[in-house]
Write a protein that holds these residues in place. Sequence first.
Motif, mmCIF file in Angstrom:
data_model
loop_
_atom_site.group_PDB
_atom_site.id
_atom_site.type_symbol
_atom_site.label_atom_id
_atom_site.label_comp_id
_atom_site.label_asym_id
_atom_site.label_seq_id
_atom_site.Cartn_x
_atom_site.Cartn_y
_atom_site.Cartn_z
ATOM 1 N N VAL A 18 0.844 -1.196 0.000
ATOM 2 C CA VAL A 18 0.000 0.000 0.000
ATOM 3 C C VAL A 18 0.880 1.246 0.000
ATOM 4 N N PRO A 19 0.640 2.166 -0.950
ATOM 5 C CA PRO A 19 1.465 3.374 -1.000
ATOM 6 C C PRO A 19 0.861 4.530 -0.230
ATOM 7 N N ASP A 20 1.732 5.395 0.297
ATOM 8 C CA ASP A 20 1.312 6.663 0.884
ATOM 9 C C ASP A 20 1.628 7.721 -0.174
ATOM 10 N N LEU A 21 0.622 8.075 -0.940
ATOM 11 C CA LEU A 21 0.752 8.943 -2.115
ATOM 12 C C LEU A 21 1.551 10.215 -1.848
ATOM 13 N N GLU A 22 1.343 10.802 -0.660
ATOM 14 C CA GLU A 22 1.974 12.083 -0.349
ATOM 15 C C GLU A 22 3.486 12.016 -0.235
ATOM 16 N N ARG A 23 4.024 10.842 0.054
ATOM 17 C CA ARG A 23 5.466 10.732 0.254
ATOM 18 C C ARG A 23 6.215 10.472 -1.043
ATOM 19 N N CYS A 24 5.493 9.977 -2.041
ATOM 20 C CA CYS A 24 6.172 9.472 -3.237
ATOM 21 C C CYS A 24 6.692 10.598 -4.117
ATOM 22 N N VAL A 25 7.919 10.452 -4.592
ATOM 23 C CA VAL A 25 8.484 11.441 -5.511
ATOM 24 C C VAL A 25 8.750 10.815 -6.884
ATOM 25 N N GLN A 26 8.128 9.657 -7.142
ATOM 26 C CA GLN A 26 8.167 9.036 -8.471
ATOM 27 C C GLN A 26 9.579 8.710 -8.962
ATOM 28 N N ALA A 42 3.538 3.586 -10.635
ATOM 29 C CA ALA A 42 2.253 4.071 -11.149
ATOM 30 C C ALA A 42 1.158 3.906 -10.088
ATOM 31 N N HIS A 43 1.243 2.828 -9.303
ATOM 32 C CA HIS A 43 0.286 2.630 -8.215
ATOM 33 C C HIS A 43 0.440 3.732 -7.177
ATOM 34 N N ALA A 44 1.695 4.088 -6.899
ATOM 35 C CA ALA A 44 1.941 5.131 -5.901
ATOM 36 C C ALA A 44 1.397 6.472 -6.382
ATOM 37 N N TRP A 45 1.484 6.755 -7.660
ATOM 38 C CA TRP A 45 0.957 8.017 -8.210
ATOM 39 C C TRP A 45 -0.546 8.093 -7.985
ATOM 40 N N ARG A 46 -1.226 6.932 -8.169
ATOM 41 C CA ARG A 46 -2.680 6.920 -8.022
ATOM 42 C C ARG A 46 -3.126 6.616 -6.596
ATOM 43 N N GLY A 47 -2.170 6.287 -5.725
ATOM 44 C CA GLY A 47 -2.539 5.958 -4.349
ATOM 45 C C GLY A 47 -3.272 4.637 -4.243
ATOM 46 N N GLU A 48 -3.006 3.732 -5.188
ATOM 47 C CA GLU A 48 -3.709 2.445 -5.199
ATOM 48 C C GLU A 48 -2.840 1.317 -4.658
ATOM 49 N N GLU A 60 10.670 -6.294 -1.724
ATOM 50 C CA GLU A 60 11.789 -5.520 -2.268
ATOM 51 C C GLU A 60 11.443 -4.042 -2.346
ATOM 52 N N CYS A 61 10.301 -3.746 -2.916
ATOM 53 C CA CYS A 61 9.914 -2.339 -3.103
ATOM 54 C C CYS A 61 9.767 -1.635 -1.761
ATOM 55 N N VAL A 62 9.134 -2.299 -0.806
ATOM 56 C CA VAL A 62 8.923 -1.714 0.515
ATOM 57 C C VAL A 62 10.249 -1.387 1.185
ATOM 58 N N ALA A 63 11.176 -2.340 1.094
ATOM 59 C CA ALA A 63 12.470 -2.152 1.757
ATOM 60 C C ALA A 63 13.321 -1.091 1.075
ATOM 61 N N ARG A 64 13.253 -1.017 -0.246
ATOM 62 C CA ARG A 64 14.178 -0.144 -0.971
ATOM 63 C C ARG A 64 13.710 1.289 -1.151
ATOM 64 N N CYS A 65 12.427 1.562 -0.957
ATOM 65 C CA CYS A 65 11.938 2.921 -1.179
ATOM 66 C C CYS A 65 12.673 3.888 -0.255
ATOM 67 N N PRO A 66 13.350 4.887 -0.809
ATOM 68 C CA PRO A 66 14.133 5.791 0.033
ATOM 69 C C PRO A 66 13.267 6.748 0.851
ATOM 70 N N ARG A 67 11.969 6.782 0.572
ATOM 71 C CA ARG A 67 11.114 7.724 1.281
ATOM 72 C C ARG A 67 10.065 7.019 2.155
ATOM 73 N N GLY A 68 10.192 5.709 2.337
ATOM 74 C CA GLY A 68 9.229 4.999 3.187
ATOM 75 C C GLY A 68 7.793 5.121 2.709
ATOM 76 N N VAL A 69 7.595 5.126 1.393
ATOM 77 C CA VAL A 69 6.251 5.314 0.822
ATOM 78 C C VAL A 69 5.381 4.078 0.997
ATOM 79 N N LEU A 70 6.022 2.906 0.931
ATOM 80 C CA LEU A 70 5.270 1.662 0.825
ATOM 81 C C LEU A 70 5.243 0.880 2.125
ATOM 82 N N ARG A 71 4.121 0.223 2.377
ATOM 83 C CA ARG A 71 4.029 -0.654 3.546
ATOM 84 C C ARG A 71 3.133 -1.821 3.188
#
Lengths: 83, 434
Positions: A18-26, A42-48, A60-71
């Motif tokens: 699940v992405p936190d849309l506000e944190r994502c910098v694409q 693309a999911h993070a852009w739409r908050g889906e 992998e994505c959750v661990a590597r995101c430098p902004r803690g967007v994903l959980r």
Amino acid sequence: MFQRDSDRHSVLATGQVVPDLERCVQCGICSYNCPIGIDVRAHAWRGEPVKHSQCLTCGECVARCPRGVLRFEQTDLFKKGDE
Amino acid sequence: MRYVIVGSGVAGIAAIEAIRSVDTFGEIVMIGDDPHGYYSRPGLAYYLTGELHDKALFPRTADDYRRLNFRYMKGHVAEIQREVQSLLLHDKSLLEYNKLLIAVGAQALPLEVPGTNLEGVLKLDHMEDAKRILKFARRGRTAIVVGGGITALELVEGLLAHRMKVHYLLRGDRYWSNVLDEQESKIVEHRLKEEGVILHHHAEIIEVTGKNGHANGVRLLNGKTLKCDLVAYAIGIRPRTTLVKQAGLAMDRGILVNEYLQTNDPDIYAAGDVAQAYDPLTGRSILDSLWNPARQQGTIAGLNMAGKRSAYIKSAPFNVTRLAGLTTTIIGTVGGGRDKDVVGIARGDSETWRELPDAVIAQTGFDVNRVRVMVGEKTLLGAIVMGDQKLSLPLETLISAQVDISSVRNRLLAPNAKIGDVITEFWTGWKARN
């Protein structure tokens, strides 16, 4: 201790990314590292949440995101009654 | 109807998506002078470290752009001719507009000392800058980085990743002293030192020296000289307002806009780093240089341009970044502490053993886990979460929704309080009721 681990395992098995849309910098690190090639960005852009049937919840994505967007979260995407 | 958008950053792209959500037929033209078009500028930091290659920074495919149905022009706007609602372009042609959005962003403040025109004196604004830095970054060579805040650290990390010897010059006595507290600065500086960075405090450059047109060293205010092969600076940014100054639009440090992102010309809007948006809650006009506010502003501007009246509601300042490898979330007001609204500051371990509802699993496994919460009379005013990010979502909600935390205020401020547990418990209860 064991209760906590088993809770973690059940979320990983039945949860979604699940992405936190506000944190994502694409930046794209998520999509870049996905072994399946899902466009997580693309999911993070739409908050889906990633509802892709091929998502392994490998983390992998959750661990590597430098902004803690994903959980990981148990969402109600696959509740009883849904197809 | 023709919508024209100047700038190819996220504010512009968001505006196009917003316009299309209301108007499928109007003509949209985007004109930008970044030769690479739309990409993730914050992602340039990760391109520098090698975590990404450049192609990965582009979020949109050609198909995506085709679906949005707009014309993209690489070019530079020389003048806005308001009386005839046209833009004079670099090639002397005129581009007419019905609604215009200025989303040209901000650029790095120049280092104002002799020698900055030498080769090897570099900043990080755009992809071209990142490519230039990578050209100069060579194993074993020496780099000098100057500046405070996030971009300076991105430069440090990027150059370190290319095995350069990095000297980081701080003007003050500790890193980012207007945001971090002493302990937090120490944590970051310690990690930098472990990575091999040579830190200099109270260091100010007064000259960049060179040989054969290329930078080869710096001279400091205290008389010291340092040899180097490149100098990278990040001492702040300023909105790109030259174009607009000439057009006579109302300006302060950026282009002034109301809550509909409209300038004093009803057909001209501004969004993103270049805009100074009016916040009806505080009555002030603020500059923001963050990706998400830029996107939100672009969206609201686009909706208004297409006739769907929408107000931009500024949320609490919120930024997540990586400081020397530590994911750090900064929410609301955290600096100073001399703010008279702050009743107390709660500090503690950000890791919590309490279960969060929905068994949320966030990034964990850091060796540092710190949280600092600025506690007001009835609400939380700000917070910093360094390392374990479990608490950042609850804190984000509590701060931006200005939730009344009076019931736990004293527990939070008690000496040796288990902040993580108090916040988790409170948030769990609040979520259940809301």
